[in-house]
Design a protein around this motif. Structure first.
Motif, PDB file in Angstrom:
ATOM      1  N   UNK A 187       3.350   2.484  -0.173  1.00 26.47           N
ATOM      2  CA  UNK A 187       2.402   3.512   0.258  1.00 26.47           C
ATOM      3  C   UNK A 187       3.086   4.871   0.250  1.00 26.47           C
ATOM      4  N   UNK A 188       2.415   5.878  -0.298  1.00 31.01           N
ATOM      5  CA  UNK A 188       2.942   7.249  -0.200  1.00 31.01           C
ATOM      6  C   UNK A 188       1.783   8.208   0.047  1.00 31.01           C
ATOM      7  N   UNK A 189       2.122   9.348   0.648  1.00 26.95           N
ATOM      8  CA  UNK A 189       1.096  10.288   1.104  1.00 26.95           C
ATOM      9  C   UNK A 189       1.464  11.689   0.660  1.00 26.95           C
ATOM     10  N   UNK A 190       0.474  12.511   0.320  1.00 30.46           N
ATOM     11  CA  UNK A 190       0.761  13.903  -0.049  1.00 30.46           C
ATOM     12  C   UNK A 190      -0.522  14.715  -0.094  1.00 30.46           C
ATOM     13  N   UNK A 231      -1.813  -1.162   3.574  1.00 32.35           N
ATOM     14  CA  UNK A 231      -0.687  -2.046   3.257  1.00 32.35           C
ATOM     15  C   UNK A 231      -1.036  -3.499   3.605  1.00 32.35           C
ATOM     16  N   UNK A 232      -1.537  -3.702   4.811  1.00 30.35           N
ATOM     17  CA  UNK A 232      -1.885  -5.074   5.264  1.00 30.35           C
ATOM     18  C   UNK A 232      -2.962  -5.688   4.377  1.00 30.35           C
ATOM     19  N   UNK A 233      -4.003  -4.908   4.076  1.00 25.85           N
ATOM     20  CA  UNK A 233      -5.132  -5.436   3.295  1.00 25.85           C
ATOM     21  C   UNK A 233      -4.706  -5.789   1.867  1.00 25.85           C
ATOM     22  N   UNK A 234      -3.944  -4.896   1.245  1.00 28.77           N
ATOM     23  CA  UNK A 234      -3.530  -5.147  -0.142  1.00 28.77           C
ATOM     24  C   UNK A 234      -2.547  -6.310  -0.234  1.00 28.77           C
ATOM     25  N   UNK A 235      -1.644  -6.392   0.727  1.00 33.49           N
ATOM     26  CA  UNK A 235      -0.619  -7.447   0.660  1.00 33.49           C
ATOM     27  C   UNK A 235      -1.168  -8.821   1.025  1.00 33.49           C
ATOM     28  N   UNK A 236      -2.363  -8.846   1.648  1.00 34.25           N
ATOM     29  CA  UNK A 236      -2.947 -10.153   1.996  1.00 34.25           C
ATOM     30  C   UNK A 236      -4.185 -10.459   1.145  1.00 34.25           C
ATOM     31  N   UNK A 237      -4.350  -9.686   0.044  1.00 31.41           N
ATOM     32  CA  UNK A 237      -5.552  -9.851  -0.796  1.00 31.41           C
ATOM     33  C   UNK A 237      -5.621 -11.238  -1.422  1.00 31.41           C
ATOM     34  N   UNK A 241       0.414   1.349  -4.224  1.00 29.62           N
ATOM     35  CA  UNK A 241       0.756   0.822  -5.543  1.00 29.62           C
ATOM     36  C   UNK A 241       1.338  -0.580  -5.407  1.00 29.62           C
ATOM     37  N   UNK A 242       0.750  -1.545  -6.107  1.00 33.57           N
ATOM     38  CA  UNK A 242       1.327  -2.892  -6.111  1.00 33.57           C
ATOM     39  C   UNK A 242       2.660  -2.865  -6.857  1.00 33.57           C
TER      40      UNK A 242
END
Length: 496
Positions: A486-489, A469-475, A273-274
């Motif tokens: 980032x969260x996981x479930x 995380x890396x890809x979205x933050x450097x888009x 999520x941004x």
């Protein structure tokens, strides 16, 4: 994209399209958010509309293939004649890159996401539906008891009779209306009102999500929503059949529905999520030094805003002050008025005006930027995003004051919301490429506003958390850092 699904279903090659003239037409006419409006904007005239082809006429007593053929013949011929002119218009309006580098490649990404779908537990929906029905029955009994009679709660006429005749409640102006805003004003005047509002809320969750989702479950026990690129004037994607973007995160009843969306054995769902993307976009686009500095220093932007509008230290900012600052921050993004802010915070218009005055004094470049947007829109009739996506706003020069005010709000909001929409699309394209380059089994499933959801095999969880995380933050390169949480479930509920 629809054509790709159709060809794929019958075993044909589908990845041969180089153009989508619906998308092209939409980018040139942002108010044309349905097929008929796009055809009208492109000045395409058909012998009869697609809606009318199934209707009877004097000559044709019912639908016939010949009538449909005539429409398609006319449509394809006119589109073929216009395609070069359309391309020239895209270039002329500076949206060719948006079309070729973002929207067209995105059709393939969305096609794959729609094909994959997301697993859903029908048994959970059944159980939750039964629980909601129990709550509705209990509420109905309370409502009948308050009213002293049994009546149809879903009938506005019968409800109005109970409220205004039997219980003698007064709603001020609209005497017989039982709309949500009228009922809100009646809160506190009789206990029946709270119960009716609660009843309506639960009934809506039940019909929209329980019944609404169940009818879209396919034989693979998945839901395959459709993502639409041409349905919102700001450029955001929308989701339909079913709409998965309206599953509330704020309301506990709606949020529960996310428990139905699950990962199969050996997999987890990963949500990215941004964080505060529109405020970051605003800081960048308005070139607002104070806000840029706050984001670059990793400060909580709402606390920072609270210190400015209340003239206090960060230590003195309590929950109440932060909530006001948060409401003002997001209100400014949406071009909120004093009146809108006062109703949202339940304060006087004078107090709301004072907060807005302090806000603009604290962030002067934002004030200047918003005024520039309004002036530009008045002169040109549109505003645009960082990627030159246009939103036409004819309302800004309307004779009617309320319509003009709507135009102003849209002019202030569209470039920010639209640029955030462009960013998430770029992130999706980069993410799609990153998944291919990393040669992983993980798949992108959904886009919900500023959130992307992935299906990840357990053994790829560590790698994917880092990669996403890396890809979205450097888009994109902005004057402020992009942040993705980032969260996981095992379910969408757990992963949020």
């Amino acid at each position: 994209k629809e054509m790709m699904h159709l060809l794929d279903r019958y075993g044909f090659k589908w990845n041969t399209f180089s153009n989508d003239l619906h998308i092209a037409g939409f980018l040139l006419n942002s108010t044309a958010t349905d097929s008929d409006a796009v055809l009208e904007a492109l000045q395409i005239h058909l012998p009869e509309s697609f809606h009318d082809v199934s209707k009877k006429t004097k000559e044709e007593p019912a639908y016939s293939l010949e009538r449909e053929k005539a429409i398609y013949h006319s449509l394809t011929q006119q589109l073929y004649e216009k395609k070069d002119k359309l391309r020239a218009s895209l270039k002329e309006e500076n949206v060719l890159s948006l079309y070729e580098d973002i929207e067209m490649p995105l059709t393939h990404v969305l096609f794959s996401m729609e094909q994959e779908g997301i697993s859903i537990q029908e048994s959970f929906l059944d159980e939750y539906g039964a629980l909601l029905n129990e709550k509705l029955d209990a509420l109905a009994q309370k409502i009948y008891s308050h009213a002293g009679m049994i009546f149809n709660i879903n009938s506005p006429k019968q409800l109005a009779n109970v409220l205004f005749d039997e219980l003698n409640l007064s709603s001020g102006g609209k005497k017989r209306s039982t709309s949500a805003d009228v009922l809100e004003k009646l809160r506190g005047k009789h206990p029946i009102i709270d119960d009716i509002l609660e009843y309506r809320k639960i009934a809506k969750v039940s019909s929209t999500y329980i019944d609404g989702l169940k009818k879209h479950i396919c034989s693979d026990q998945k839901i395959h929503t459709s993502f639409n690129q041409t349905m919102t004037q700001t450029g955001r994607l929308s989701s339909s059949e079913p709409n998965l973007q309206n599953i509330s995160i704020r309301d506990e009843l709606g949020k529960e529905i996310r428990k139905a969306f699950v990962a199969e054995d050996g997999y987890h769902l990963l949500s990215a999520d941004y964080s505060q993307i529109e405020l970051r976009m605003l800081a960048h686009m308005a070139n607002e030094d104070h806000m840029i500095k706050a984001f670059n220093e990793g400060l909580d932007i709402h606390t920072k805003t609270a210190t400015l509008i209340f003239g206090c230290s960060p230590e003195e900012v309590d929950e109440h002050k932060r909530r006001i600052a948060k409401t003002v921050n997001f209100g400014i993004v949406y071009g909120q008025t004093e009146f809108g802010l006062s109703s949202q915070l339940n304060i006087t218009r004078k107090e709301a005006g004072e907060f807005m005055k302090m806000y603009f004094e604290s962030y002067p470049q934002i004030h200047e930027y918003m005024n520039q947007l309004i002036d530009f829109c008045k002169e040109h009739g549109y505003v645009e995003t960082l990627f030159h996506r246009r939103r036409e706003i004819p309302e800004i020069n309307d004779k009617n004051f309320m319509t003009r005010e709507f135009g102003k709000r849209a002019a202030m909001n569209a470039p920010i919301q639209g640029s955030a929409a462009d960013l998430i699309k770029i992130a999706m394209l980069k993410m799609d490429q990153a998944l291919k380059d990393a040669d992983v089994k993980s798949k992108m499933l959904l886009q919900i506003h500023d959130e992307l959801i992935f299906l990840v095999p357990d053994e790829e969880l560590d790698l994917m958390q880092k990669l996403v995380k890396e890809t979205m933050e450097s888009a994109m390169e902005l004057k402020v850092p992009l942040k993705a949480s980032i969260s996981v479930g095992k379910s969408w509920y757990e992963a949020k």
